[in-house]
Design a protein around this motif. Structure first.
Motif, PDB file in Angstrom:
ATOM      1  N   THR A  40       0.816  -1.197   0.000  1.00  0.00           N
ATOM      2  CA  THR A  40       0.000   0.000   0.000  1.00  0.00           C
ATOM      3  C   THR A  40       0.858   1.260   0.000  1.00  0.00           C
ATOM      4  O   THR A  40       2.022   1.248   0.427  1.00  0.00           O
ATOM      5  CB  THR A  40      -0.930   0.049   1.221  1.00  0.00           C
ATOM      6  N   LEU A  41       0.247   2.328  -0.481  1.00  0.00           N
ATOM      7  CA  LEU A  41       0.856   3.650  -0.535  1.00  0.00           C
ATOM      8  C   LEU A  41      -0.124   4.627   0.099  1.00  0.00           C
ATOM      9  O   LEU A  41      -1.335   4.463  -0.065  1.00  0.00           O
ATOM     10  CB  LEU A  41       1.132   4.051  -1.985  1.00  0.00           C
ATOM     11  N   SER A  42       0.380   5.615   0.817  1.00  0.00           N
ATOM     12  CA  SER A  42      -0.496   6.585   1.458  1.00  0.00           C
ATOM     13  C   SER A  42      -0.012   8.005   1.193  1.00  0.00           C
ATOM     14  O   SER A  42       1.165   8.229   0.891  1.00  0.00           O
ATOM     15  CB  SER A  42      -0.545   6.347   2.974  1.00  0.00           C
ATOM     16  N   LEU A  43      -0.939   8.942   1.326  1.00  0.00           N
ATOM     17  CA  LEU A  43      -0.603  10.357   1.247  1.00  0.00           C
ATOM     18  C   LEU A  43      -1.406  11.070   2.331  1.00  0.00           C
ATOM     19  O   LEU A  43      -2.621  11.175   2.225  1.00  0.00           O
ATOM     20  CB  LEU A  43      -0.933  10.941  -0.121  1.00  0.00           C
ATOM     21  N   GLN A  44      -0.714  11.524   3.362  1.00  0.00           N
ATOM     22  CA  GLN A  44      -1.344  12.300   4.412  1.00  0.00           C
ATOM     23  C   GLN A  44      -1.308  13.765   4.009  1.00  0.00           C
ATOM     24  O   GLN A  44      -0.226  14.312   3.762  1.00  0.00           O
ATOM     25  CB  GLN A  44      -0.611  12.099   5.740  1.00  0.00           C
ATOM     26  N   MET A  45      -2.475  14.379   3.931  1.00  0.00           N
ATOM     27  CA  MET A  45      -2.581  15.756   3.473  1.00  0.00           C
ATOM     28  C   MET A  45      -3.128  16.613   4.604  1.00  0.00           C
ATOM     29  O   MET A  45      -4.269  16.412   5.040  1.00  0.00           O
ATOM     30  CB  MET A  45      -3.488  15.842   2.251  1.00  0.00           C
ATOM     31  N   ASN A  46      -2.322  17.536   5.074  1.00  0.00           N
ATOM     32  CA  ASN A  46      -2.724  18.444   6.143  1.00  0.00           C
ATOM     33  C   ASN A  46      -2.769  19.881   5.631  1.00  0.00           C
ATOM     34  O   ASN A  46      -2.208  20.193   4.585  1.00  0.00           O
ATOM     35  CB  ASN A  46      -1.734  18.345   7.305  1.00  0.00           C
ATOM     36  N   SER A  47      -3.420  20.734   6.395  1.00  0.00           N
ATOM     37  CA  SER A  47      -3.519  22.160   6.047  1.00  0.00           C
ATOM     38  C   SER A  47      -3.951  22.336   4.598  1.00  0.00           C
ATOM     39  O   SER A  47      -3.351  23.111   3.839  1.00  0.00           O
ATOM     40  CB  SER A  47      -2.166  22.844   6.282  1.00  0.00           C
ATOM     41  N   LEU A  48      -4.989  21.643   4.231  1.00  0.00           N
ATOM     42  CA  LEU A  48      -5.439  21.666   2.839  1.00  0.00           C
ATOM     43  C   LEU A  48      -5.937  23.041   2.438  1.00  0.00           C
ATOM     44  O   LEU A  48      -6.511  23.790   3.244  1.00  0.00           O
ATOM     45  CB  LEU A  48      -6.523  20.622   2.638  1.00  0.00           C
ATOM     46  N   LYS A  49      -5.700  23.365   1.161  1.00  0.00           N
ATOM     47  CA  LYS A  49      -6.086  24.642   0.589  1.00  0.00           C
ATOM     48  C   LYS A  49      -7.031  24.401  -0.579  1.00  0.00           C
ATOM     49  O   LYS A  49      -6.993  23.338  -1.200  1.00  0.00           O
ATOM     50  CB  LYS A  49      -4.850  25.379   0.088  1.00  0.00           C
ATOM     51  N   PRO A  50      -7.846  25.377  -0.933  1.00  0.00           N
ATOM     52  CA  PRO A  50      -8.734  25.198  -2.093  1.00  0.00           C
ATOM     53  C   PRO A  50      -7.967  24.837  -3.363  1.00  0.00           C
ATOM     54  O   PRO A  50      -8.477  24.077  -4.191  1.00  0.00           O
ATOM     55  CB  PRO A  50      -9.417  26.564  -2.215  1.00  0.00           C
ATOM     56  N   GLU A  51      -6.768  25.335  -3.510  1.00  0.00           N
ATOM     57  CA  GLU A  51      -5.971  25.020  -4.704  1.00  0.00           C
ATOM     58  C   GLU A  51      -5.472  23.581  -4.734  1.00  0.00           C
ATOM     59  O   GLU A  51      -4.890  23.138  -5.728  1.00  0.00           O
ATOM     60  CB  GLU A  51      -4.797  25.985  -4.855  1.00  0.00           C
ATOM     61  N   ASP A  52      -5.684  22.825  -3.664  1.00  0.00           N
ATOM     62  CA  ASP A  52      -5.363  21.403  -3.659  1.00  0.00           C
ATOM     63  C   ASP A  52      -6.481  20.570  -4.285  1.00  0.00           C
ATOM     64  O   ASP A  52      -6.321  19.350  -4.462  1.00  0.00           O
ATOM     65  CB  ASP A  52      -5.121  20.908  -2.231  1.00  0.00           C
ATOM     66  N   THR A  53      -7.587  21.211  -4.609  1.00  0.00           N
ATOM     67  CA  THR A  53      -8.706  20.499  -5.220  1.00  0.00           C
ATOM     68  C   THR A  53      -8.299  19.899  -6.558  1.00  0.00           C
ATOM     69  O   THR A  53      -7.799  20.602  -7.438  1.00  0.00           O
ATOM     70  CB  THR A  53      -9.892  21.441  -5.411  1.00  0.00           C
ATOM     71  N   ALA A  54      -8.493  18.593  -6.698  1.00  0.00           N
ATOM     72  CA  ALA A  54      -8.098  17.881  -7.914  1.00  0.00           C
ATOM     73  C   ALA A  54      -8.466  16.411  -7.779  1.00  0.00           C
ATOM     74  O   ALA A  54      -8.861  15.963  -6.693  1.00  0.00           O
ATOM     75  CB  ALA A  54      -6.588  18.005  -8.142  1.00  0.00           C
ATOM     76  N   VAL A  55      -8.328  15.702  -8.875  1.00  0.00           N
ATOM     77  CA  VAL A  55      -8.359  14.243  -8.820  1.00  0.00           C
ATOM     78  C   VAL A  55      -6.928  13.784  -8.544  1.00  0.00           C
ATOM     79  O   VAL A  55      -6.002  14.202  -9.244  1.00  0.00           O
ATOM     80  CB  VAL A  55      -8.876  13.634 -10.127  1.00  0.00           C
ATOM     81  N   TYR A  56      -6.772  12.949  -7.543  1.00  0.00           N
ATOM     82  CA  TYR A  56      -5.459  12.463  -7.138  1.00  0.00           C
ATOM     83  C   TYR A  56      -5.261  11.032  -7.613  1.00  0.00           C
ATOM     84  O   TYR A  56      -6.146  10.185  -7.440  1.00  0.00           O
ATOM     85  CB  TYR A  56      -5.309  12.533  -5.620  1.00  0.00           C
ATOM     86  N   TYR A  57      -4.101  10.796  -8.209  1.00  0.00           N
ATOM     87  CA  TYR A  57      -3.777   9.488  -8.769  1.00  0.00           C
ATOM     88  C   TYR A  57      -2.518   8.929  -8.114  1.00  0.00           C
ATOM     89  O   TYR A  57      -1.556   9.669  -7.876  1.00  0.00           O
ATOM     90  CB  TYR A  57      -3.500   9.597 -10.266  1.00  0.00           C
ATOM     91  N   CYS A  58      -2.514   7.632  -7.843  1.00  0.00           N
ATOM     92  CA  CYS A  58      -1.269   6.992  -7.465  1.00  0.00           C
ATOM     93  C   CYS A  58      -0.708   6.278  -8.697  1.00  0.00           C
ATOM     94  O   CYS A  58      -1.450   5.910  -9.612  1.00  0.00           O
ATOM     95  CB  CYS A  58      -1.444   6.015  -6.305  1.00  0.00           C
TER      96      CYS A  58
END
Length: 126
Positions: A78-96
């Motif tokens: 497995t792979l993970s991505l912990q995302m903190n302090s999110l901003k509106p500009e982080d809005t997207a489809v995320y792909y591994c």
């Protein structure tokens, strides 16, 4: 052949956190460099983070450095991505993505990745 399935996306307010996961099947990921990319509407797919197959070295886009953390569990594939302090500009489809790299190196270019997941939507409201 490697199959990748992302999960964990959703809607969150600015300043919040999300944790994305990517589950792999078909082959062990222990000799693959792994990466996270994202694509917002009308924009090209962009690099977010990468982690080497061996040693755990990581690399991040400047836009997420200090806020996002990539990690992997080779035993669980497995792979993970912990995302903190999110901003509106982080809005997207995320792909591994997975790239065959037994020598172990960080990979930032999408074209160098061999396998991709279907993506998970992350929406950050202001």
């Amino acid at each position: 052949q490697v199959q990748l399935v992302e999960s964990g996306g959703g809607l969150v307010q600015a300043g919040g956190s999300l944790r994305l996961s990517c589950a792999a099947s078909g082959r062990t990921l222990s000799l693959y460099t792994m990466g996270w990319f994202r694509q917002a509407p009308g924009k090209e797919r962009e690099f977010v983070a990468t982690i080497r197959a061996i040693g755990g070295s990581t690399g991040y886009a400047d836009s997420v450095k200090g806020r996002f953390t990539i990690s992997r569990d080779n035993a669980k594939n497995t792979l993970s991505l912990q995302m903190n302090s999110l901003k509106p500009e982080d809005t997207a489809v995320y792909y591994c993505a997975a790239a065959w790299a037994p020598a172990g190196r960080l990979i930032l270019l999408p074209k160098e990745y061999d396998y991709w997941g279907q993506g998970t939507q992350v929406t950050v409201s202001s």
